[in-house]
Design a protein around this motif. Sequence first.
Motif, PDB file in Angstrom:
ATOM      1  N   CYS A  22      52.740  22.326  40.078  1.00  0.00           N
ATOM      2  CA  CYS A  22      52.821  21.867  38.684  1.00  0.00           C
ATOM      3  C   CYS A  22      54.193  22.053  38.056  1.00  0.00           C
ATOM      4  CB  CYS A  22      51.747  22.547  37.840  1.00  0.00           C
ATOM      5  SG  CYS A  22      51.948  24.327  37.743  1.00  0.00           S
ATOM      6  N   ASN A  23      55.161  22.478  38.826  1.00  0.00           N
ATOM      7  CA  ASN A  23      56.566  22.406  38.430  1.00  0.00           C
ATOM      8  C   ASN A  23      56.969  23.232  37.220  1.00  0.00           C
ATOM      9  OD1 ASN A  23      56.937  20.382  40.480  1.00  0.00           O
ATOM     10  ND2 ASN A  23      55.766  19.065  39.126  1.00  0.00           N
ATOM     11  N   ALA A  24      56.601  24.490  37.189  1.00  0.00           N
ATOM     12  CA  ALA A  24      56.982  25.357  36.079  1.00  0.00           C
ATOM     13  C   ALA A  24      58.490  25.575  36.004  1.00  0.00           C
ATOM     14  CB  ALA A  24      56.269  26.702  36.192  1.00  0.00           C
ATOM     15  N   TYR A  25      59.189  25.465  37.136  1.00  0.00           N
ATOM     16  CA  TYR A  25      60.634  25.686  37.157  1.00  0.00           C
ATOM     17  C   TYR A  25      61.417  24.404  37.384  1.00  0.00           C
ATOM     18  CZ  TYR A  25      59.571  30.611  37.325  1.00  0.00           C
ATOM     19  OH  TYR A  25      59.116  31.855  37.026  1.00  0.00           O
ATOM     20  N   GLY A  26      60.796  23.271  37.230  1.00  0.00           N
ATOM     21  CA  GLY A  26      61.451  21.995  37.466  1.00  0.00           C
ATOM     22  C   GLY A  26      60.612  21.169  38.419  1.00  0.00           C
ATOM     23  N   ASP A  27      60.870  19.906  38.457  1.00  0.00           N
ATOM     24  CA  ASP A  27      60.063  18.999  39.256  1.00  0.00           C
ATOM     25  C   ASP A  27      60.406  19.148  40.731  1.00  0.00           C
ATOM     26  OD1 ASP A  27      58.696  16.621  40.223  1.00  0.00           O
ATOM     27  OD2 ASP A  27      58.650  16.031  38.122  1.00  0.00           O
ATOM     28  N   SER A  28      59.403  19.480  41.538  1.00  0.00           N
ATOM     29  CA  SER A  28      59.654  19.811  42.946  1.00  0.00           C
ATOM     30  C   SER A  28      60.159  18.633  43.767  1.00  0.00           C
ATOM     31  CB  SER A  28      58.402  20.387  43.592  1.00  0.00           C
ATOM     32  OG  SER A  28      57.378  19.442  43.608  1.00  0.00           O
ATOM     33  N   ILE A  29      59.978  17.409  43.286  1.00  0.00           N
ATOM     34  CA  ILE A  29      60.476  16.283  44.074  1.00  0.00           C
ATOM     35  C   ILE A  29      61.993  16.317  44.203  1.00  0.00           C
ATOM     36  CG2 ILE A  29      58.498  14.848  43.453  1.00  0.00           C
ATOM     37  CD1 ILE A  29      60.558  13.066  41.882  1.00  0.00           C
ATOM     38  N   PHE A  30      62.648  17.118  43.372  1.00  0.00           N
ATOM     39  CA  PHE A  30      64.101  17.236  43.460  1.00  0.00           C
ATOM     40  C   PHE A  30      64.557  18.308  44.450  1.00  0.00           C
ATOM     41  CE2 PHE A  30      63.652  15.049  39.389  1.00  0.00           C
ATOM     42  CZ  PHE A  30      64.463  13.964  39.661  1.00  0.00           C
ATOM     43  N   HIS A  31      63.594  18.975  45.090  1.00  0.00           N
ATOM     44  CA  HIS A  31      63.980  19.913  46.151  1.00  0.00           C
ATOM     45  C   HIS A  31      64.726  19.103  47.211  1.00  0.00           C
ATOM     46  CE1 HIS A  31      63.809  22.700  49.486  1.00  0.00           C
ATOM     47  NE2 HIS A  31      63.376  23.645  48.647  1.00  0.00           N
ATOM     48  N   PRO A  32      65.861  19.572  47.674  1.00  0.00           N
ATOM     49  CA  PRO A  32      66.658  18.781  48.618  1.00  0.00           C
ATOM     50  C   PRO A  32      65.947  18.479  49.933  1.00  0.00           C
ATOM     51  CG  PRO A  32      67.584  20.985  48.363  1.00  0.00           C
ATOM     52  CD  PRO A  32      66.504  20.845  47.340  1.00  0.00           C
ATOM     53  N   ARG A  33      64.864  19.213  50.230  1.00  0.00           N
ATOM     54  CA  ARG A  33      64.145  19.003  51.494  1.00  0.00           C
ATOM     55  C   ARG A  33      62.652  18.750  51.224  1.00  0.00           C
ATOM     56  NH1 ARG A  33      65.787  24.181  54.778  1.00  0.00           N
ATOM     57  NH2 ARG A  33      64.562  23.167  56.419  1.00  0.00           N
ATOM     58  N   TYR A  34      62.362  18.007  50.172  1.00  0.00           N
ATOM     59  CA  TYR A  34      60.969  17.803  49.758  1.00  0.00           C
ATOM     60  C   TYR A  34      60.111  17.169  50.853  1.00  0.00           C
ATOM     61  CZ  TYR A  34      56.873  16.671  47.009  1.00  0.00           C
ATOM     62  OH  TYR A  34      55.587  16.588  46.559  1.00  0.00           O
ATOM     63  N   HIS A  35      60.642  16.187  51.570  1.00  0.00           N
ATOM     64  CA  HIS A  35      59.848  15.556  52.633  1.00  0.00           C
ATOM     65  C   HIS A  35      59.520  16.562  53.746  1.00  0.00           C
ATOM     66  CE1 HIS A  35      61.116  11.226  51.399  1.00  0.00           C
ATOM     67  NE2 HIS A  35      60.133  11.698  50.664  1.00  0.00           N
ATOM     68  N   GLU A  36      60.422  17.472  54.013  1.00  0.00           N
ATOM     69  CA  GLU A  36      60.141  18.521  54.994  1.00  0.00           C
ATOM     70  C   GLU A  36      59.055  19.472  54.473  1.00  0.00           C
ATOM     71  OE1 GLU A  36      63.761  20.238  57.015  1.00  0.00           O
ATOM     72  OE2 GLU A  36      64.725  18.880  55.573  1.00  0.00           O
TER      73      GLU A  36
END
Length: 168
Positions: A39-53
């Motif tokens: 639920c992204n309390a610290y920011g939207d996780s889709i912006f994690h540089p390795r989200y697909h991994e």
Amino acid sequence: PYCARTMQKGSGVYYKGDLSLESVDKSLKGCHWDRLNDCNAYGDSIFHPRYHEFIDILISNNINQYELHTAATGKGYQWWEDTINKFLDLQKSGTKVKIQFGIDEIKTTERKHRLGQNFDEIFFAMSTAKEKGINEVVWQFIPFSHNEHQIEEVKHIADSIGVRLQFT
């Protein structure tokens, strides 16, 4: 105002960088997870540089349900296509996938809440997720004085693409 990313100084909660995938994998290994709520309390996780991994790690672990709550844009249409395909792979592994898209203003309303959000991109992601067969797709809409005149139109749009509309 009560989510961790907006807490006042002295609360002991501070952003310290992206969660390592190694930590995620270690936390999930050997456990049975009923539901993982992103639920992204610290920011939207889709912006994690390795989200697909990250999704690959979920595929290799025992998760009953994965929920992504997102309002983010800026990754592009192809990225959403690729990500939705990853979610379909996750579903094939036995995990129920739910994506909740936070969209509070449709294209004709001046952006006052989710500043910088690209309506066309996030609507593409939401409708594509539904079309391709993601288990559950939800449109989260927060009524404000500047968008309440659009509620009936939003209901119609959600119904026409077959997504559940949630007012919060």
